[in-house]
Design an enzyme around this catalytic site. Structure first.
Site, PDB file in Angstrom:
ATOM      1  N   ASP A 248      -5.901   7.254  -5.269  1.00 34.47           N
ATOM      2  CA  ASP A 248      -6.238   8.650  -4.964  1.00 34.47           C
ATOM      3  C   ASP A 248      -7.097   8.725  -3.696  1.00 34.47           C
ATOM      4  O   ASP A 248      -6.815   9.508  -2.767  1.00 34.47           O
ATOM      5  CB  ASP A 248      -7.005   9.207  -6.179  1.00 34.47           C
ATOM      6  CG  ASP A 248      -7.033  10.719  -6.238  1.00 34.47           C
ATOM      7  OD1 ASP A 248      -6.562  11.368  -5.294  1.00 34.47           O
ATOM      8  OD2 ASP A 248      -7.545  11.248  -7.240  1.00 34.47           O
TER       9      ASP A 248
ATOM     10  N   ALA B  17      -8.643   2.222 -12.637  1.00 33.21           N
ATOM     11  CA  ALA B  17      -9.897   2.721 -13.226  1.00 33.21           C
ATOM     12  C   ALA B  17      -9.695   3.259 -14.646  1.00 33.21           C
ATOM     13  O   ALA B  17     -10.619   3.222 -15.460  1.00 33.21           O
ATOM     14  CB  ALA B  17     -10.473   3.809 -12.333  1.00 33.21           C
TER      15      ALA B  17
ATOM     16  N   ASP C 107       0.864  -1.184   0.000  1.00 30.86           N
ATOM     17  CA  ASP C 107       0.000   0.000   0.000  1.00 30.86           C
ATOM     18  C   ASP C 107       0.899   1.233   0.000  1.00 30.86           C
ATOM     19  O   ASP C 107       1.668   1.439   0.940  1.00 30.86           O
ATOM     20  CB  ASP C 107      -0.873  -0.051   1.257  1.00 30.86           C
ATOM     21  CG  ASP C 107      -1.806   1.135   1.390  1.00 30.86           C
ATOM     22  OD1 ASP C 107      -1.615   2.161   0.695  1.00 30.86           O
ATOM     23  OD2 ASP C 107      -2.732   1.042   2.212  1.00 30.86           O
TER      24      ASP C 107
HETATM   25  P1  ADP Z   1      -5.990   5.218 -12.424  1.00 28.55           P
HETATM   26  O1  ADP Z   1      -7.290   5.979 -12.356  1.00 28.55           O
HETATM   27  O2  ADP Z   1      -4.824   6.085 -12.820  1.00 28.55           O
HETATM   28  O3  ADP Z   1      -6.104   3.974 -13.215  1.00 28.55           O
HETATM   29  P2  ADP Z   1      -6.275   3.743  -9.867  1.00 28.55           P
HETATM   30  O4  ADP Z   1      -6.069   4.288  -8.508  1.00 28.55           O
HETATM   31  O5  ADP Z   1      -7.665   3.329 -10.246  1.00 28.55           O
HETATM   32  O6  ADP Z   1      -5.674   4.860 -10.881  1.00 28.55           O
HETATM   33  O7  ADP Z   1      -5.336   2.486 -10.098  1.00 28.55           O
HETATM   34  C1  ADP Z   1      -3.948   2.587 -10.291  1.00 28.55           C
HETATM   35  C2  ADP Z   1      -3.272   1.390  -9.637  1.00 28.55           C
HETATM   36  O8  ADP Z   1      -3.134   1.646  -8.238  1.00 28.55           O
HETATM   37  C3  ADP Z   1      -4.042   0.076  -9.744  1.00 28.55           C
HETATM   38  O9  ADP Z   1      -3.103  -0.952 -10.075  1.00 28.55           O
HETATM   39  C4  ADP Z   1      -4.605  -0.119  -8.327  1.00 28.55           C
HETATM   40  O10 ADP Z   1      -4.753  -1.505  -8.002  1.00 28.55           O
HETATM   41  C5  ADP Z   1      -3.511   0.502  -7.504  1.00 28.55           C
HETATM   42  N1  ADP Z   1      -3.842   0.914  -6.121  1.00 28.55           N
HETATM   43  C6  ADP Z   1      -5.043   1.140  -5.549  1.00 28.55           C
HETATM   44  N2  ADP Z   1      -4.880   1.493  -4.254  1.00 28.55           N
HETATM   45  C7  ADP Z   1      -3.543   1.478  -3.996  1.00 28.55           C
HETATM   46  C8  ADP Z   1      -2.731   1.725  -2.846  1.00 28.55           C
HETATM   47  N3  ADP Z   1      -3.269   2.085  -1.666  1.00 28.55           N
HETATM   48  N4  ADP Z   1      -1.379   1.600  -2.975  1.00 28.55           N
HETATM   49  C9  ADP Z   1      -0.813   1.263  -4.147  1.00 28.55           C
HETATM   50  N5  ADP Z   1      -1.525   1.019  -5.270  1.00 28.55           N
HETATM   51  C10 ADP Z   1      -2.872   1.119  -5.193  1.00 28.55           C
END
Ligand code: ADP
Length: 186
Positions: free
Chosen positions: A40, A128, A16
């Protein structure tokens, strides 16, 4: 897994990103800097309202896709949050790779300008925003390696991948990129 580029290290880790004790963590933001789900949401939840108050004040018009802006990190262990805006995947013919590379490059420039020695990135656009994970990993790693070769900084660039699938994709891409372009892999 890790690779060294001159005096710099690229590390892959599953975890994380909000728990990282590095100088800067990178957020996968949207161009309005409006917060959202995924990484985010986690950053603003754990970092507290200070982060968005600062980005609203400093960047009222948001941040264009393919670029990044920087703020403090509120309650997070990092010193800074770099808000990078990757592209939404539209099939690959809309300049997505160059925009994704731009988001990584601008984030690294901001890190260097703020004397950050260690930076942690998530898999920008690969959640996303729908960017195919293996292609996102290849663009991310190539861009970081080119930047480290040209600038010799930051010392540590860590990719913090949320799940085993993302870790596996980045590990395979790092193998691939380093075999095309031999670098030390202790
Ligand atoms: P985007 O909208 O740029 O695709 P996302 O947040 O939906 O961004 O996803 C980007 C990546 O971050 C995905 O691989 C997701 O699984 C990952 N992700 C989500 N939460 C965390 C976290 N707390 N730490 C690290 N990576 C994360």
């Amino acid at each position: 897994m890790r690779a060294t580029i001159d005096k710099c290290t690229i590390e892959l880790q599953q975890g994380d990103i909000t728990e990282q004790h590095v100088d800067a963590i990178v957020n996968a933001a949207n161009s309005r800097l409006a917060g959202g789900g995924g990484v985010d949401g986690a950053i603003h939840r754990r970092g507290g309202p200070e982060i968005m108050a600062e980005t609203r004040r400093k960047y009222p018009h948001g941040c264009p896709t393919g670029s990044a802006v920087i703020s403090g990190a509120g309650n997070l262990p990092a010193k800074y949050v770099i808000h990078a805006v990757g592209p939404v995947w539209q099939g690959g013919g809309a300049g997505e790779a160059e925009l994704l590379a731009g988001a990584f490059r601008r984030s690294l420039e901001l890190a260097v300008e703020h004397d950050c020695r260690s930076v942690a990135f998530p898999a920008i656009s690969a959640g996303a925003y729908g960017y195919p994970l293996d292609q996102a990993a290849a663009v991310a790693l190539r861009t970081v390696i080119d930047f480290l070769r040209a600038n010799g900084r930051p010392e540590i660039v860590r990719f913090v991948l949320f799940d085993a699938r993302a870790y596996g994709a980045f590990a395979a891409a790092l193998e691939q990129v380093t075999s095309e372009n031999p670098i030390d892999r202790p």
